[in-house]
Scaffold this motif. Structure first.
Motif, PDB file in Angstrom:
ATOM      1  N   LEU A  34       0.829  -1.181   0.000  1.00 25.83           N
ATOM      2  CA  LEU A  34       0.000   0.000   0.000  1.00 25.83           C
ATOM      3  C   LEU A  34       0.875   1.246   0.000  1.00 25.83           C
ATOM      4  O   LEU A  34       1.873   1.330   0.693  1.00 25.83           O
ATOM      5  N   ARG A  35       0.482   2.235  -0.796  1.00 31.04           N
ATOM      6  CA  ARG A  35       1.196   3.491  -0.840  1.00 31.04           C
ATOM      7  C   ARG A  35       0.215   4.602  -0.550  1.00 31.04           C
ATOM      8  O   ARG A  35      -0.992   4.432  -0.668  1.00 31.04           O
ATOM      9  N   PHE A  36       0.706   5.737  -0.176  1.00 31.35           N
ATOM     10  CA  PHE A  36      -0.183   6.853   0.080  1.00 31.35           C
ATOM     11  C   PHE A  36       0.496   8.141  -0.321  1.00 31.35           C
ATOM     12  O   PHE A  36       1.702   8.232  -0.431  1.00 31.35           O
ATOM     13  N   VAL A  77     -14.551  -2.081  16.248  1.00 32.30           N
ATOM     14  CA  VAL A  77     -13.123  -1.775  16.231  1.00 32.30           C
ATOM     15  C   VAL A  77     -12.437  -3.015  15.673  1.00 32.30           C
ATOM     16  O   VAL A  77     -12.406  -4.058  16.324  1.00 32.30           O
ATOM     17  N   TYR A  78     -11.916  -2.890  14.456  1.00 32.98           N
ATOM     18  CA  TYR A  78     -11.377  -4.065  13.779  1.00 32.98           C
ATOM     19  C   TYR A  78      -9.876  -4.214  13.939  1.00 32.98           C
ATOM     20  O   TYR A  78      -9.296  -5.246  13.599  1.00 32.98           O
ATOM     21  N   ARG A  79      -9.249  -3.183  14.500  1.00 35.13           N
ATOM     22  CA  ARG A  79      -7.796  -3.194  14.609  1.00 35.13           C
ATOM     23  C   ARG A  79      -7.371  -2.307  15.778  1.00 35.13           C
ATOM     24  O   ARG A  79      -7.972  -1.256  16.018  1.00 35.13           O
ATOM     25  N   VAL A  80      -6.367  -2.743  16.493  1.00 27.52           N
ATOM     26  CA  VAL A  80      -5.766  -1.931  17.554  1.00 27.52           C
ATOM     27  C   VAL A  80      -4.263  -1.919  17.322  1.00 27.52           C
ATOM     28  O   VAL A  80      -3.622  -2.972  17.310  1.00 27.52           O
ATOM     29  N   GLY A  81      -3.715  -0.716  17.130  1.00 24.60           N
ATOM     30  CA  GLY A  81      -2.290  -0.624  16.818  1.00 24.60           C
ATOM     31  C   GLY A  81      -1.974  -1.377  15.538  1.00 24.60           C
ATOM     32  O   GLY A  81      -2.592  -1.152  14.501  1.00 24.60           O
ATOM     33  N   ASP A  82      -1.038  -2.300  15.609  1.00 21.92           N
ATOM     34  CA  ASP A  82      -0.636  -3.085  14.442  1.00 21.92           C
ATOM     35  C   ASP A  82      -1.302  -4.456  14.392  1.00 21.92           C
ATOM     36  O   ASP A  82      -0.833  -5.347  13.685  1.00 21.92           O
ATOM     37  N   THR A  83      -2.384  -4.615  15.121  1.00 21.82           N
ATOM     38  CA  THR A  83      -3.018  -5.933  15.204  1.00 21.82           C
ATOM     39  C   THR A  83      -4.478  -5.893  14.775  1.00 21.82           C
ATOM     40  O   THR A  83      -5.274  -5.137  15.323  1.00 21.82           O
ATOM     41  N   TYR A  84      -4.824  -6.694  13.766  1.00 15.29           N
ATOM     42  CA  TYR A  84      -6.218  -6.896  13.412  1.00 15.29           C
ATOM     43  C   TYR A  84      -6.854  -7.818  14.451  1.00 15.29           C
ATOM     44  O   TYR A  84      -6.232  -8.772  14.908  1.00 15.29           O
ATOM     45  N   ILE A  85      -8.106  -7.549  14.785  1.00 18.70           N
ATOM     46  CA  ILE A  85      -8.822  -8.330  15.787  1.00 18.70           C
ATOM     47  C   ILE A  85      -9.626  -9.420  15.082  1.00 18.70           C
ATOM     48  O   ILE A  85     -10.575  -9.124  14.356  1.00 18.70           O
ATOM     49  N   PRO A  86      -9.279 -10.690  15.274  1.00 18.85           N
ATOM     50  CA  PRO A  86      -9.951 -11.775  14.532  1.00 18.85           C
ATOM     51  C   PRO A  86     -11.470 -11.776  14.674  1.00 18.85           C
ATOM     52  O   PRO A  86     -12.197 -11.958  13.695  1.00 18.85           O
ATOM     53  N   LEU A 127       0.426  -2.530   7.054  1.00 15.96           N
ATOM     54  CA  LEU A 127      -0.296  -3.788   7.130  1.00 15.96           C
ATOM     55  C   LEU A 127      -0.148  -4.384   8.515  1.00 15.96           C
ATOM     56  O   LEU A 127       0.951  -4.517   9.037  1.00 15.96           O
ATOM     57  N   GLY A 128      -1.272  -4.733   9.136  1.00 14.74           N
ATOM     58  CA  GLY A 128      -1.254  -5.218  10.509  1.00 14.74           C
ATOM     59  C   GLY A 128      -0.748  -6.635  10.652  1.00 14.74           C
ATOM     60  O   GLY A 128      -0.624  -7.377   9.687  1.00 14.74           O
ATOM     61  N   LEU A 129      -0.460  -7.003  11.862  1.00 14.33           N
ATOM     62  CA  LEU A 129       0.033  -8.338  12.190  1.00 14.33           C
ATOM     63  C   LEU A 129      -0.890  -8.981  13.210  1.00 14.33           C
ATOM     64  O   LEU A 129      -1.576  -8.296  13.967  1.00 14.33           O
ATOM     65  N   ASP A 144     -10.050  -9.132   2.444  1.00 10.89           N
ATOM     66  CA  ASP A 144      -8.695  -8.624   2.580  1.00 10.89           C
ATOM     67  C   ASP A 144      -8.758  -7.481   3.595  1.00 10.89           C
ATOM     68  O   ASP A 144      -9.401  -6.454   3.328  1.00 10.89           O
ATOM     69  N   PRO A 145      -8.115  -7.595   4.760  1.00 11.28           N
ATOM     70  CA  PRO A 145      -8.244  -6.544   5.791  1.00 11.28           C
ATOM     71  C   PRO A 145      -7.682  -5.202   5.360  1.00 11.28           C
ATOM     72  O   PRO A 145      -8.032  -4.171   5.932  1.00 11.28           O
ATOM     73  N   ARG A 146      -6.819  -5.184   4.345  1.00 11.19           N
ATOM     74  CA  ARG A 146      -6.327  -3.904   3.847  1.00 11.19           C
ATOM     75  C   ARG A 146      -7.470  -3.050   3.314  1.00 11.19           C
ATOM     76  O   ARG A 146      -7.403  -1.819   3.317  1.00 11.19           O
ATOM     77  N   THR A 147      -8.533  -3.696   2.848  1.00 12.09           N
ATOM     78  CA  THR A 147      -9.707  -2.967   2.371  1.00 12.09           C
ATOM     79  C   THR A 147     -10.283  -2.116   3.488  1.00 12.09           C
ATOM     80  O   THR A 147     -10.696  -0.972   3.276  1.00 12.09           O
ATOM     81  N   PHE A 148     -10.308  -2.653   4.696  1.00 10.07           N
ATOM     82  CA  PHE A 148     -10.832  -1.909   5.836  1.00 10.07           C
ATOM     83  C   PHE A 148      -9.943  -0.713   6.159  1.00 10.07           C
ATOM     84  O   PHE A 148     -10.439   0.354   6.523  1.00 10.07           O
ATOM     85  N   ASP A 149      -8.625  -0.892   6.030  1.00  8.48           N
ATOM     86  CA  ASP A 149      -7.709   0.226   6.270  1.00  8.48           C
ATOM     87  C   ASP A 149      -7.935   1.342   5.255  1.00  8.48           C
ATOM     88  O   ASP A 149      -7.903   2.528   5.603  1.00  8.48           O
ATOM     89  N   VAL A 150      -8.143   0.966   3.996  1.00  8.50           N
ATOM     90  CA  VAL A 150      -8.401   1.970   2.961  1.00  8.50           C
ATOM     91  C   VAL A 150      -9.687   2.731   3.265  1.00  8.50           C
ATOM     92  O   VAL A 150      -9.731   3.969   3.207  1.00  8.50           O
ATOM     93  N   LEU A 151     -10.746   2.014   3.616  1.00 14.13           N
ATOM     94  CA  LEU A 151     -12.025   2.660   3.917  1.00 14.13           C
ATOM     95  C   LEU A 151     -11.906   3.567   5.138  1.00 14.13           C
ATOM     96  O   LEU A 151     -12.435   4.690   5.153  1.00 14.13           O
ATOM     97  N   HIS A 152     -11.205   3.095   6.155  1.00 16.20           N
ATOM     98  CA  HIS A 152     -11.006   3.896   7.365  1.00 16.20           C
ATOM     99  C   HIS A 152     -10.264   5.188   7.020  1.00 16.20           C
ATOM    100  O   HIS A 152     -10.611   6.274   7.513  1.00 16.20           O
ATOM    101  N   THR A 153      -9.248   5.104   6.174  1.00 15.71           N
ATOM    102  CA  THR A 153      -8.452   6.273   5.819  1.00 15.71           C
ATOM    103  C   THR A 153      -9.239   7.236   4.940  1.00 15.71           C
ATOM    104  O   THR A 153      -9.139   8.458   5.102  1.00 15.71           O
TER     105      THR A 153
END
Length: 242
Positions: free
Chosen positions: A3-5, A96-105, A62-64, A127-136
């Motif tokens: 991902l780039r921004f 809340v789908y993610r906290v810090g660098d961790t996606y919440i299963p 990308l979260g871990l 793909d959880p990156r989709t959620f990051d894009v929408l959040h941003t």
């Protein structure tokens, strides 16, 4: 795909604005009236761009999912990433789908179910990156914590084939919806063109603009863009299916 921004740098414009007022003072001139300043904001394209600038939000990395033994740990510290979705039928989710660098299963499971194929109720893993894009995107348009109205999310191959056969949609043969990497969205109070521009500024995947229906397609597939206006007049119709 990494991902780039890109973010809008307002420092140069702000500095020039301050310098302009300094010149006025040095020449003994008075500052323009409020009405005159309002006119100048509308008139001057560079100042107008500042007035309509996006919030300075960037995509998270990308979260871990840290593993301890056989269990996935849930973080207790870090920035919380929240999403609110609504279906046209009234169903809603706030998670809340993610906290810090961790996606919440557990949260991802809830989102996967909410974004299921609305035609046959089939559920898959997004793909959880989709959620990051929408959040941003939501942060960039000043709607962090706002509700995303979901028109279409995951589509099974069966559903996508049926939509293509109907000829009533812009469904692509190899749609990112099939890969669970795409969401068609609206946000109340935000023009679709502004959502499109915010998504394009991320350079993080595909962005489709549907001005007639006033929605935007966002995905984490290859970087590309298109506009779909099936009944546009006075200009050449641009179409590239997603």
């Amino acid at each position: 795909m990494p991902l780039r921004f890109s973010s809008l740098n307002l420092g140069l414009v702000s500095a020039r604005t301050v310098t302009a007022f300094g010149v006025l003072l040095a020449l003994g001139m008075t500052a323009p009236s409020a009405s005159a300043r309002k006119f100048e904001v509308r008139k001057h394209p560079r100042i107008r761009a500042v007035a309509h600038a996006f919030v300075n939000a960037t995509l998270p990395g990308l979260g871990l999912l840290p593993i301890e033994g056989d269990e996935v740990t849930t973080p207790s510290e870090g920035q919380k990433y929240e999403l609110k979705f609504a279906h046209q039928g009234g169903e809603m989710i706030d998670v809340v789908y993610r906290v810090g660098d961790t996606y919440i299963p557990e949260a991802l499971d809830k989102l996967n179910h909410f974004l299921r194929d609305s035609h046959n109720q089939e559920v898959t893993t997004f793909d959880p990156r989709t959620f990051d894009v929408l959040h941003t995107v939501m942060a960039k348009v000043g709607k962090a914590g706002g509700v995303i109205s979901v028109l279409s999310a995951y589509r099974s191959q069966e559903t996508n084939d049926a939509l293509r056969a109907s000829g009533t949609t812009n469904a692509a043969e190899h749609s990112q919806h099939i890969e669970a990497k795409a969401v068609d969205m609206r946000v109340e109070g935000v023009p679709a063109a502004r959502l499109r521009d915010a998504a394009l500024s991320l350079d993080a995947g595909g962005v489709g603009y549907y001005p007639k229906s006033q929605f935007v397609h966002v995905d984490t597939g290859p970087v590309r863009k298109w506009t779909y206006s099936p009944h546009a007049s006075g200009h050449k119709r641009r179409r590239k299916r997603a």
